[in-house]
Design a protein around this motif. Structure first.
Motif, PDB file in Angstrom:
ATOM      1  N   ILE A  63       0.856  -1.191   0.000  1.00  0.00           N
ATOM      2  CA  ILE A  63       0.000   0.000   0.000  1.00  0.00           C
ATOM      3  C   ILE A  63       0.888   1.235   0.000  1.00  0.00           C
ATOM      4  O   ILE A  63       1.770   1.378   0.859  1.00  0.00           O
ATOM      5  CB  ILE A  63      -0.920   0.017   1.237  1.00  0.00           C
ATOM      6  CG1 ILE A  63      -1.766  -1.261   1.283  1.00  0.00           C
ATOM      7  CG2 ILE A  63      -1.820   1.251   1.212  1.00  0.00           C
ATOM      8  CD1 ILE A  63      -2.549  -1.409   2.581  1.00  0.00           C
ATOM      9  N   GLN A  64       0.628   2.142  -0.952  1.00  0.00           N
ATOM     10  CA  GLN A  64       1.370   3.390  -1.044  1.00  0.00           C
ATOM     11  C   GLN A  64       0.530   4.529  -0.452  1.00  0.00           C
ATOM     12  O   GLN A  64      -0.699   4.516  -0.510  1.00  0.00           O
ATOM     13  CB  GLN A  64       1.690   3.712  -2.515  1.00  0.00           C
ATOM     14  CG  GLN A  64       2.430   2.609  -3.253  1.00  0.00           C
ATOM     15  CD  GLN A  64       3.882   2.481  -2.813  1.00  0.00           C
ATOM     16  OE1 GLN A  64       4.483   3.450  -2.337  1.00  0.00           O
ATOM     17  NE2 GLN A  64       4.448   1.297  -2.966  1.00  0.00           N
ATOM     18  N   SER A  65       1.210   5.552   0.116  1.00  0.00           N
ATOM     19  CA  SER A  65       0.525   6.735   0.672  1.00  0.00           C
ATOM     20  C   SER A  65      -0.652   6.314   1.539  1.00  0.00           C
ATOM     21  O   SER A  65      -1.816   6.483   1.183  1.00  0.00           O
ATOM     22  CB  SER A  65       0.041   7.674  -0.442  1.00  0.00           C
ATOM     23  OG  SER A  65       1.126   8.101  -1.235  1.00  0.00           O
ATOM     24  N   VAL A  66      -0.347   5.785   2.674  1.00  0.00           N
ATOM     25  CA  VAL A  66      -1.345   5.161   3.541  1.00  0.00           C
ATOM     26  C   VAL A  66      -2.450   6.148   3.920  1.00  0.00           C
ATOM     27  O   VAL A  66      -2.188   7.301   4.286  1.00  0.00           O
ATOM     28  CB  VAL A  66      -0.672   4.609   4.812  1.00  0.00           C
ATOM     29  CG1 VAL A  66      -1.709   3.987   5.736  1.00  0.00           C
ATOM     30  CG2 VAL A  66       0.393   3.581   4.435  1.00  0.00           C
ATOM     31  N   SER A  67      -3.700   5.659   3.845  1.00  0.00           N
ATOM     32  CA  SER A  67      -4.881   6.437   4.202  1.00  0.00           C
ATOM     33  C   SER A  67      -5.652   5.697   5.291  1.00  0.00           C
ATOM     34  O   SER A  67      -5.514   4.478   5.457  1.00  0.00           O
ATOM     35  CB  SER A  67      -5.772   6.643   2.971  1.00  0.00           C
ATOM     36  OG  SER A  67      -7.060   7.079   3.341  1.00  0.00           O
ATOM     37  N   ARG A  68      -6.521   6.463   6.026  1.00  0.00           N
ATOM     38  CA  ARG A  68      -7.363   5.817   7.042  1.00  0.00           C
ATOM     39  C   ARG A  68      -8.306   4.798   6.413  1.00  0.00           C
ATOM     40  O   ARG A  68      -8.766   3.877   7.103  1.00  0.00           O
ATOM     41  CB  ARG A  68      -8.158   6.874   7.799  1.00  0.00           C
ATOM     42  CG  ARG A  68      -9.179   7.629   6.994  1.00  0.00           C
ATOM     43  CD  ARG A  68      -9.766   8.794   7.748  1.00  0.00           C
ATOM     44  NE  ARG A  68      -8.774   9.840   7.959  1.00  0.00           N
ATOM     45  CZ  ARG A  68      -9.004  10.981   8.612  1.00  0.00           C
ATOM     46  NH1 ARG A  68     -10.207  11.215   9.119  1.00  0.00           N
ATOM     47  NH2 ARG A  68      -8.050  11.882   8.759  1.00  0.00           N
ATOM     48  N   ASP A  69      -8.587   4.944   5.104  1.00  0.00           N
ATOM     49  CA  ASP A  69      -9.450   3.980   4.422  1.00  0.00           C
ATOM     50  C   ASP A  69      -8.781   2.626   4.248  1.00  0.00           C
ATOM     51  O   ASP A  69      -9.460   1.630   3.951  1.00  0.00           O
ATOM     52  CB  ASP A  69      -9.858   4.519   3.050  1.00  0.00           C
ATOM     53  CG  ASP A  69     -10.726   5.772   3.154  1.00  0.00           C
ATOM     54  OD1 ASP A  69     -11.409   5.923   4.185  1.00  0.00           O
ATOM     55  OD2 ASP A  69     -10.711   6.592   2.209  1.00  0.00           O
ATOM     56  N   ASP A  70      -7.468   2.567   4.421  1.00  0.00           N
ATOM     57  CA  ASP A  70      -6.748   1.293   4.292  1.00  0.00           C
ATOM     58  C   ASP A  70      -6.888   0.428   5.543  1.00  0.00           C
ATOM     59  O   ASP A  70      -6.552  -0.759   5.521  1.00  0.00           O
ATOM     60  CB  ASP A  70      -5.264   1.540   4.012  1.00  0.00           C
ATOM     61  CG  ASP A  70      -5.046   2.278   2.700  1.00  0.00           C
ATOM     62  OD1 ASP A  70      -5.761   1.968   1.733  1.00  0.00           O
ATOM     63  OD2 ASP A  70      -4.178   3.178   2.644  1.00  0.00           O
ATOM     64  N   ALA A  71      -7.365   1.004   6.625  1.00  0.00           N
ATOM     65  CA  ALA A  71      -7.559   0.236   7.846  1.00  0.00           C
ATOM     66  C   ALA A  71      -8.664  -0.794   7.634  1.00  0.00           C
ATOM     67  O   ALA A  71      -9.622  -0.565   6.903  1.00  0.00           O
ATOM     68  CB  ALA A  71      -7.912   1.162   8.998  1.00  0.00           C
ATOM     69  N   GLY A  72      -8.535  -1.941   8.269  1.00  0.00           N
ATOM     70  CA  GLY A  72      -9.557  -2.986   8.149  1.00  0.00           C
ATOM     71  C   GLY A  72      -8.967  -4.350   8.418  1.00  0.00           C
ATOM     72  O   GLY A  72      -7.822  -4.492   8.874  1.00  0.00           O
TER      73      GLY A  72
END
Length: 304
Positions: A63-72
């Protein structure tokens, strides 16, 4: 060579703590045993595929440029012709605090913002968007007052103005955010219901004033029209009466003969070149309204 059964699947995250805005993070899936295997990835119950920031390649998700949407919750399944095994890993992305706000809840609130009645109970609640949940602390007039997200008041003291500041701290990101609110305690004030009543009363008074103005304007116009009609009757009386006196049947609603004589044309030719109505005094002194019709030359042709 026969395939080996897949056992003990695990997922390893490349960093112990993952923060929003971090350049990259990867998840790697492996098993203790197994051969001739394939990998399937699922995130929050949906198949994980390549995207603008996410790359899925065999046993690795990057995952590049981590976002809060990547949480899960990420699930990796390893399978071959004779077996399959899965495991999951929760990815937490830390961020915040942001969008901090203080919510005021009191038993009786005044209509004016920031004013509160003495003796009333209530609470101040501080909220902020953050992962993990931030730690909250309160300042009263600039001095450390209390810890926790909620301040409770059993009874407000009158004639007191205080400034309350909430500070939200994220222990993982190391960031802080604060906001303030002021409470002014009074002995009496206009309630929200009272303010609504005043507003409704003012609106009703304004509407009544508008109606009165409209009625006055209409009355004035009616008086003006009446004056104009009376002037028209006075101006036309000497012309209409002679012709009416010669046609007594007018009062019984019987149309008179058309006026075509040259001497009467000179009398009535100054009426407008259009259909309309005129008011004429009858022979016995009363007043009647008759429809008129004029010819192309403007002379009066019928009166009914």
């Amino acid at each position: 060579m026969n395939a080996v059964v897949v056992t003990n699947v695990s997922i390893v995250v490349s960093a112990p703590d993952v923060f929003e805005g971090q350049p990259e993070v990867s998840l790697t899936c492996s098993s203790l045993t197994g051969s001739r295997v394939t990998y399937r990835w699922v995130k929050d119950g949906r198949p994980l595929t390549n995207g603008s920031r996410v790359s899925v390649s065999g046993n690795v998700v990057q995952i590049q440029s981590v976002s809060r949407d990547d949480a899960g919750t990420y699930v990796c399944t390893i399978e071959n012709a004779i077996s399959q095994s899965s495991n999951s890993q929760i990815l937490t992305v830390f961020y915040g605090p942001e969008r901090i706000a203080i919510r005021r809840e009191f038993q009786s609130d005044c209509a004016t913002d920031g004013l509160f009645l003495a003796g009333r109970a209530g609470t101040l609640t501080c909220e902020a968007v953050s992962v993990p949940v931030p730690e909250y602390s309160w300042l009263l007039n600039g001095q450390l007052f209390r810890q926790g997200s909620v301040l409770s008041f059993v009874g407000l003291r009158t004639n007191q103005t205080s400034n309350y500041t909430c500070i939200a701290t994220n222990a993982r990101t190391g960031s802080q955010l604060s906001t303030s609110t002021q409470l002014t305690v009074v002995g009496s004030c206009l309630s929200v219901g009272g303010a609504v009543g005043v507003a409704i009363g003012s609106a009703a008074a304004l509407l009544l004033l508008i109606l009165l103005v409209v009625l006055l304007v209409r009355r004035k116009r009616a008086q003006k029209n009446k004056t104009t009609k009376m002037a028209a009757i006075s101006h036309s009386k000497d012309k209409v009466l002679p012709w009416i006196s010669q046609n007594a049947n007018i009062q019984q609603g019987i149309p008179p003969p058309p006026v075509y004589t040259t001497d009467r044309e000179s009398v009535y030719s100054d009426y407008p070149h259009s259909n309309g109505s005129m008011v004429a005094s009858s022979v016995n002194g009363g007043v009647s309204t008759f429809s008129t019709q004029t010819g192309l030359t403007g002379q009066l042709s019928t009166l009914v």
